[in-house]
Design a protein around this motif. Structure first.
Motif, PDB file in Angstrom:
ATOM      1  N   TYR A  17       0.852  -1.181   0.000  1.00  0.00           N
ATOM      2  CA  TYR A  17       0.000   0.000   0.000  1.00  0.00           C
ATOM      3  C   TYR A  17       0.892   1.235   0.000  1.00  0.00           C
ATOM      4  O   TYR A  17       2.112   1.144   0.151  1.00  0.00           O
ATOM      5  N   TYR A  18       0.291   2.405  -0.177  1.00  0.00           N
ATOM      6  CA  TYR A  18       1.042   3.655  -0.140  1.00  0.00           C
ATOM      7  C   TYR A  18       1.179   4.117   1.310  1.00  0.00           C
ATOM      8  O   TYR A  18       0.219   4.537   1.934  1.00  0.00           O
ATOM      9  N   ASN A  19       2.393   4.023   1.838  1.00  0.00           N
ATOM     10  CA  ASN A  19       2.682   4.508   3.180  1.00  0.00           C
ATOM     11  C   ASN A  19       3.047   5.985   3.085  1.00  0.00           C
ATOM     12  O   ASN A  19       4.001   6.354   2.386  1.00  0.00           O
ATOM     13  N   SER A  20       2.303   6.851   3.770  1.00  0.00           N
ATOM     14  CA  SER A  20       2.476   8.299   3.603  1.00  0.00           C
ATOM     15  C   SER A  20       3.856   8.796   4.013  1.00  0.00           C
ATOM     16  O   SER A  20       4.297   9.851   3.562  1.00  0.00           O
ATOM     17  N   LEU A  21       4.550   8.046   4.859  1.00  0.00           N
ATOM     18  CA  LEU A  21       5.908   8.435   5.261  1.00  0.00           C
ATOM     19  C   LEU A  21       6.936   8.031   4.211  1.00  0.00           C
ATOM     20  O   LEU A  21       7.948   8.721   4.024  1.00  0.00           O
ATOM     21  N   GLN A  31      -1.269   6.433   6.941  1.00  0.00           N
ATOM     22  CA  GLN A  31      -0.348   6.939   7.954  1.00  0.00           C
ATOM     23  C   GLN A  31      -0.360   5.999   9.145  1.00  0.00           C
ATOM     24  O   GLN A  31      -1.411   5.507   9.572  1.00  0.00           O
ATOM     25  N   LEU A  32       0.841   5.745   9.684  1.00  0.00           N
ATOM     26  CA  LEU A  32       0.976   4.904  10.867  1.00  0.00           C
ATOM     27  C   LEU A  32       1.898   5.576  11.869  1.00  0.00           C
ATOM     28  O   LEU A  32       2.929   6.130  11.479  1.00  0.00           O
ATOM     29  N   PRO A  33       1.563   5.544  13.159  1.00  0.00           N
ATOM     30  CA  PRO A  33       2.509   6.066  14.148  1.00  0.00           C
ATOM     31  C   PRO A  33       3.752   5.190  14.203  1.00  0.00           C
ATOM     32  O   PRO A  33       3.715   4.016  13.805  1.00  0.00           O
ATOM     33  N   THR A  34       4.839   5.734  14.700  1.00  0.00           N
ATOM     34  CA  THR A  34       6.115   5.020  14.713  1.00  0.00           C
ATOM     35  C   THR A  34       6.040   3.714  15.487  1.00  0.00           C
ATOM     36  O   THR A  34       6.719   2.732  15.133  1.00  0.00           O
ATOM     37  N   LEU A  41       5.401  13.961   7.140  1.00  0.00           N
ATOM     38  CA  LEU A  41       6.773  14.197   7.570  1.00  0.00           C
ATOM     39  C   LEU A  41       6.916  13.939   9.069  1.00  0.00           C
ATOM     40  O   LEU A  41       6.060  14.340   9.863  1.00  0.00           O
ATOM     41  N   PRO A  42       8.000  13.284   9.488  1.00  0.00           N
ATOM     42  CA  PRO A  42       8.229  13.055  10.921  1.00  0.00           C
ATOM     43  C   PRO A  42       8.680  14.333  11.611  1.00  0.00           C
ATOM     44  O   PRO A  42       9.002  15.332  10.957  1.00  0.00           O
ATOM     45  N   GLY A  79      12.604  12.328  14.024  1.00  0.00           N
ATOM     46  CA  GLY A  79      12.301  11.234  13.111  1.00  0.00           C
ATOM     47  C   GLY A  79      11.140  10.373  13.558  1.00  0.00           C
ATOM     48  O   GLY A  79      11.012   9.217  13.132  1.00  0.00           O
ATOM     49  N   VAL A  80      10.268  10.915  14.407  1.00  0.00           N
ATOM     50  CA  VAL A  80       9.162  10.145  14.979  1.00  0.00           C
ATOM     51  C   VAL A  80       7.836  10.637  14.436  1.00  0.00           C
ATOM     52  O   VAL A  80       7.621  11.845  14.290  1.00  0.00           O
TER      53      VAL A  80
END
Length: 265
Positions: A99-103, A142-145, A199-200, A204-205
């Motif tokens: 899938y398309y991961n926004s990060l 979007q997924l959290p770190t 963007l993180p 970087g989180v």
């Protein structure tokens, strides 16, 4: 004080200009200004017209939400497939699903190849979204770190919610007043339309978690009455108190306007 007030006012004006779309509104006004004229109108007729337009707009919103809600369970509406059966079937047959991961979209490795989950994703500025770079053809994820992006539960949920893509696009085409459309999952993924590059922070989180947002919490839970008791004795000094404060803040962040809370220390 004057210098501080000027700086604060300038920053506030900059933020309001960026996110309110006021410059776009001024531009549209100037484009039609030569054709504008003043005329007398019937107030009651104007209110009636506004009422009909408002009713029509809200009806379109309701239709969009109804179409939206109908899709995530589409693969489970048959007579033979239950939700768990559907998920198991996907897990067996679609383990290579991407899938398309926004990060990660548009990111390349040292060999100039797109990284996993980061294929080419066309982004273009769009006035309707304050000239942000967006993709109005697809949504992305979007997924959290702290959530693994290839977890089977994530892949299952993302795959099932793929049916929302054409619904998002159709809603936007039928009702141009719509802005962001999104779907938040209990597993932690957040499907957002139009797709954007996420963007993180400076560390970087990705700390954004849709499950901590007010709209998700209010929809997923009922109003709560909570009493938090904190031990502030000498044994709680240092790291223990820091952890306790962080835990309390995290709990408070999950509460909504319909919740009641008190803290006893």
């Amino acid at each position: 004080v004057k210098s501080w007030a000027d700086a604060f006012g300038g920053e506030l004006y900059s933020i309001m200009t960026k996110y309110s779309g006021s410059l776009l509104l001024q531009k549209k006004y100037k484009d039609v200004e030569p054709t504008l004229k003043i005329k007398e109108v019937d107030g009651l007729e104007l209110v009636k017209k506004f009422s009909e337009q408002m009713e029509s707009m809200l009806h379109r919103k309701v239709e969009a939400v109804e179409d939206f809600l109908a899709q995530p369970n589409a693969c489970c509406t048959g007579n033979c497939l239950t939700l768990s059966c559907c998920l198991s079937l996907f897990h067996c047959l679609h383990q290579q699903f991407d899938y398309y991961n926004s990060l990660l979209i548009n990111e390349k490795d040292e060999n100039d190849n797109y990284v996993e989950l980061g294929d080419e994703f066309i982004l273009e500025p769009n006035e309707h979204f304050n000239n942000l770079l967006v993709n109005t053809t697809y949504s992305d994820i979007q997924l959290p770190t702290n959530v693994y992006n290839k977890d089977p539960d994530i892949l299952n949920g993302v795959y099932m919610s793929e049916a929302l893509n054409p619904i998002f696009v159709d809603n936007f085409e039928r009702d141009p007043t719509l802005t962001w459309q999104y779907f938040g999952s209990s597993t932690g993924f957040f499907r957002l339309y139009p797709g954007i590059k996420w963007l993180p922070d400076e560390n970087g989180v990705i700390s954004f978690d849709c499950r901590n947002r007010g709209w998700y919490i209010q929809a997923a839970t009922s109003p709560k009455d909570i009493v938090i008791i904190v031990d502030v004795s000498g044994s709680m000094k240092g790291l223990r108190m820091t952890i306790a404060k962080h835990t309390i803040i995290t709990i408070l962040d999950t509460l909504g306007e319909n919740d009641f809370v008190n803290i006893i220390a």
